[in-house]
Design an enzyme around this catalytic site. Structure first.
Site, PDB file in Angstrom:
ATOM      1  N   LEU A  31     -15.639  -6.617   1.101  1.00 30.75           N
ATOM      2  CA  LEU A  31     -15.527  -5.504   0.198  1.00 30.75           C
ATOM      3  C   LEU A  31     -14.453  -6.069  -0.851  1.00 30.75           C
ATOM      4  O   LEU A  31     -15.139  -5.746  -2.218  1.00 30.75           O
ATOM      5  CB  LEU A  31     -14.933  -4.359   0.697  1.00 30.75           C
ATOM      6  CG  LEU A  31     -14.723  -2.837  -0.698  1.00 30.75           C
ATOM      7  CD1 LEU A  31     -16.432  -2.983  -1.364  1.00 30.75           C
ATOM      8  CD2 LEU A  31     -13.984  -1.272   0.064  1.00 30.75           C
ATOM      9  N   ALA A  63     -11.841  -5.736  -8.507  1.00 27.21           N
ATOM     10  CA  ALA A  63     -12.050  -4.256  -7.323  1.00 27.21           C
ATOM     11  C   ALA A  63     -11.715  -4.556  -6.165  1.00 27.21           C
ATOM     12  O   ALA A  63     -12.401  -5.342  -4.994  1.00 27.21           O
ATOM     13  CB  ALA A  63     -13.779  -4.332  -7.327  1.00 27.21           C
ATOM     14  N   THR A  75      -9.634 -11.069   5.242  1.00 21.75           N
ATOM     15  CA  THR A  75      -8.944 -11.289   6.639  1.00 21.75           C
ATOM     16  C   THR A  75     -10.031 -12.232   7.447  1.00 21.75           C
ATOM     17  O   THR A  75     -11.669 -12.053   8.146  1.00 21.75           O
ATOM     18  CB  THR A  75      -8.914  -9.578   7.313  1.00 21.75           C
ATOM     19  OG1 THR A  75      -7.897  -8.867   6.462  1.00 21.75           O
ATOM     20  CG2 THR A  75      -8.316 -10.444   8.809  1.00 21.75           C
ATOM     21  N   GLN A 101      19.597  -4.893   6.713  1.00 20.98           N
ATOM     22  CA  GLN A 101      20.973  -4.208   6.479  1.00 20.98           C
ATOM     23  C   GLN A 101      21.915  -3.993   7.340  1.00 20.98           C
ATOM     24  O   GLN A 101      22.722  -4.190   7.591  1.00 20.98           O
ATOM     25  CB  GLN A 101      20.853  -2.460   6.355  1.00 20.98           C
ATOM     26  CG  GLN A 101      21.869  -2.412   4.913  1.00 20.98           C
ATOM     27  CD  GLN A 101      21.747  -3.311   4.039  1.00 20.98           C
ATOM     28  OE1 GLN A 101      21.286  -3.901   3.515  1.00 20.98           O
ATOM     29  NE2 GLN A 101      22.939  -3.073   2.780  1.00 20.98           N
ATOM     30  N   GLY A 118      22.571  -7.329   8.268  1.00 22.92           N
ATOM     31  CA  GLY A 118      23.878  -7.806   7.538  1.00 22.92           C
ATOM     32  C   GLY A 118      22.995  -9.630   7.242  1.00 22.92           C
ATOM     33  O   GLY A 118      22.198  -9.503   7.236  1.00 22.92           O
ATOM     34  N   GLU A 128      -6.129  -2.116   2.757  1.00 21.17           N
ATOM     35  CA  GLU A 128      -7.485  -0.978   3.327  1.00 21.17           C
ATOM     36  C   GLU A 128      -6.591   0.716   2.459  1.00 21.17           C
ATOM     37  O   GLU A 128      -6.701   1.864   3.181  1.00 21.17           O
ATOM     38  CB  GLU A 128      -7.016  -0.561   4.484  1.00 21.17           C
ATOM     39  CG  GLU A 128      -7.706  -1.365   5.969  1.00 21.17           C
ATOM     40  CD  GLU A 128      -8.241  -1.144   7.259  1.00 21.17           C
ATOM     41  OE1 GLU A 128      -8.231   0.015   7.179  1.00 21.17           O
ATOM     42  OE2 GLU A 128      -8.091  -2.378   7.533  1.00 21.17           O
ATOM     43  N   THR A 158      -4.168   1.144  -1.152  1.00 16.93           N
ATOM     44  CA  THR A 158      -3.437   0.914  -1.601  1.00 16.93           C
ATOM     45  C   THR A 158      -2.436   3.160  -1.336  1.00 16.93           C
ATOM     46  O   THR A 158      -3.085   3.273  -1.215  1.00 16.93           O
ATOM     47  CB  THR A 158      -2.868   0.417  -2.635  1.00 16.93           C
ATOM     48  OG1 THR A 158      -3.858   1.419  -3.792  1.00 16.93           O
ATOM     49  CG2 THR A 158      -3.242  -0.730  -3.062  1.00 16.93           C
ATOM     50  N   SER A 159      -0.928   2.436  -1.169  1.00 15.90           N
ATOM     51  CA  SER A 159      -0.668   3.693  -1.761  1.00 15.90           C
ATOM     52  C   SER A 159      -0.820   4.546  -2.833  1.00 15.90           C
ATOM     53  O   SER A 159      -0.669   6.265  -2.178  1.00 15.90           O
ATOM     54  CB  SER A 159       1.181   3.774  -0.673  1.00 15.90           C
ATOM     55  OG  SER A 159       1.566   3.189   0.051  1.00 15.90           O
TER      56      SER A 159
END
Length: 385
Positions: A122, A127, A155, A337, A340, A364, A366-367
């Site tokens: 797709l 696009a 993929t 974090q 470290g 699949e 985006t946010s």
């Protein structure tokens, strides 16, 4: 599937991942490849067809069952799931949602066994989450269709035996209309793939460009036959909605692994003569990650139930994918974090997962696309002015 049977499947997959795959994670990352013996085991366990209906050789898991399996798969490198993810997900569901009975009988058993690997063609350079600008075109030539265009970030394209290619068949149709899906087998003249992409993370999961230069396919290659012409976007939308619940569950599984790594390190790492787990600011980061994990797991299970009963196949999947992909990024960041300087070093699991997790907020949908879907569902016509 019977609950006890599902428990057996989950237990087998859990043991396989933790005993066989986790010890190979660094090798997979370094080699950018899944070992052949792991691929063979995945096929033998039925992982190439867990969502494919039983009548076509799969396990036929409902979405509520599938997410439990996906959470187990998320414990290790996402490259493992990517091996068979397209067969079970967006590529295989093209046939499940829109294929003719003949197409299903021809392809689904081979997808379920792993004999065939499918790709979902797709995305293009201009696009992606919004296919309204799709530029790949297919024109009718007698009884055939001739396809021209290029796809991006596909993929499994380097190893795919068949690609579900989305192409514009009606150039006069506006936006998402006038798009059809074509079954294009590997080796079809004019079909080629570019070199493997060199990505930030998820090594072992291969993506590449796909090029279609006067690719000629018969009319039977249209998914859904004549009824499938100009119906490709509807099929894609259904496949992506299902895939979003699955990806959300994978993110939950990865978050569980990251919490595990964080907790174990905080207990073992000494500073000032005591474990850093004794420091309240470290405890705060652990608490935030554990809370994120619980919230993500609950949301995924709720979204899966609603998908199965048909009460929400749009906003629920989008909300689950949006929250969980963002959530695992936060959990990965805290894990680094807490570790470290060690968390920034190659060879440490949380460093690798930090790179791997970033992609979930992109593919699949985006946010930002998920935000649009969620908001439009809530606001209705007012959202469109």
């Amino acid at each position: 599937m019977d609950a006890s049977d599902l428990d057996d499947v989950l237990a087998s997959v859990r043991e396989f991942i933790r005993q066989e795959v986790v010890p190979l994670e660094e090798q997979i990352d370094a080699d950018d490849a899944i070992p052949d013996e792991i691929v063979a085991q995945c096929k033998a366990m039925g992982l190439y067809g867990f969502t494919i209906p039983e009548q076509y050789g799969g396990l036929g898991l409902a979405v509520a069952e599938e997410v439990e399996l996906a959470m187990e798969l998320g414990w290790t490198t996402p490259a493992l799931r990517s091996l068979f993810g397209t067969n079970n997900g967006i590529a295989g569901h093209v046939l499940i949602e829109g294929g003719t009975e003949e197409q299903k009988k021809s392809w689904l058993p081979r997808l379920a066994s792993g004999e065939v690997t499918a790709s979902f063609g797709l995305t293009e350079a201009e696009a992606g989450s919004d296919p309204s600008t799709l530029s790949t075109v297919a024109r009718r030539d007698g009884d055939d269709w001739v396809i021209n265009g290029s796809k991006r970030y596909i993929t499994n394209a380097p190893v795919a035996d068949v690609i579900m290619v989305f192409a514009r068949t009606n150039p006069d149709a506006p936006g998402n209309r006038g798009i059809s899906t074509f079954l294009v087998p590997a080796g079809t003249p004019g079909l080629s793939t570019g070199p493997k992409d060199h990505k930030m993370g998820q090594f072992g999961a291969w993506t590449s460009d796909v090029h279609l230069d006067d690719v000629r396919v018969p009319a039977e290659a249209v998914v859904g036959g004549e009824a499938g012409i100009d119906n490709g976007f509807r099929i894609a939308a259904k496949c992506l909605a299902h895939g979003r619940v699955h990806i959300a569950a994978v993110c939950v599984g990865m978050a569980a692994r990251l919490v595990h790594e964080t907790v174990e390190y905080a207990r073992a790492r000494q500073a000032g003569g005591k474990p850093i787990a004794a420091f309240q600011l470290v405890q705060g980061m652990v608490a935030d990650s554990v809370t994120d994990l619980h919230a993500g797991r609950a949301l995924v299970r709720q979204a899966a139930r609603a998908f199965d009963d048909g009460s929400d196949k749009v906003a629920g999947p989008a909300a689950a994918k949006y929250f969980c992909s963002e959530m695992v990024g936060r959990v990965a960041d805290r894990a680094v974090q807490v570790h470290g300087g060690a968390g920034y070093m190659r060879g440490v699991a949380v460093e690798r997962f930090y790179r791997d997790a970033r992609l979930f907020r992109i593919y699949e949908g985006t946010s930002q696309i998920q935000q649009v879907i969620i908001a439009r569902d809530a606001l209705g016509p007012a959202a469109r002015g």
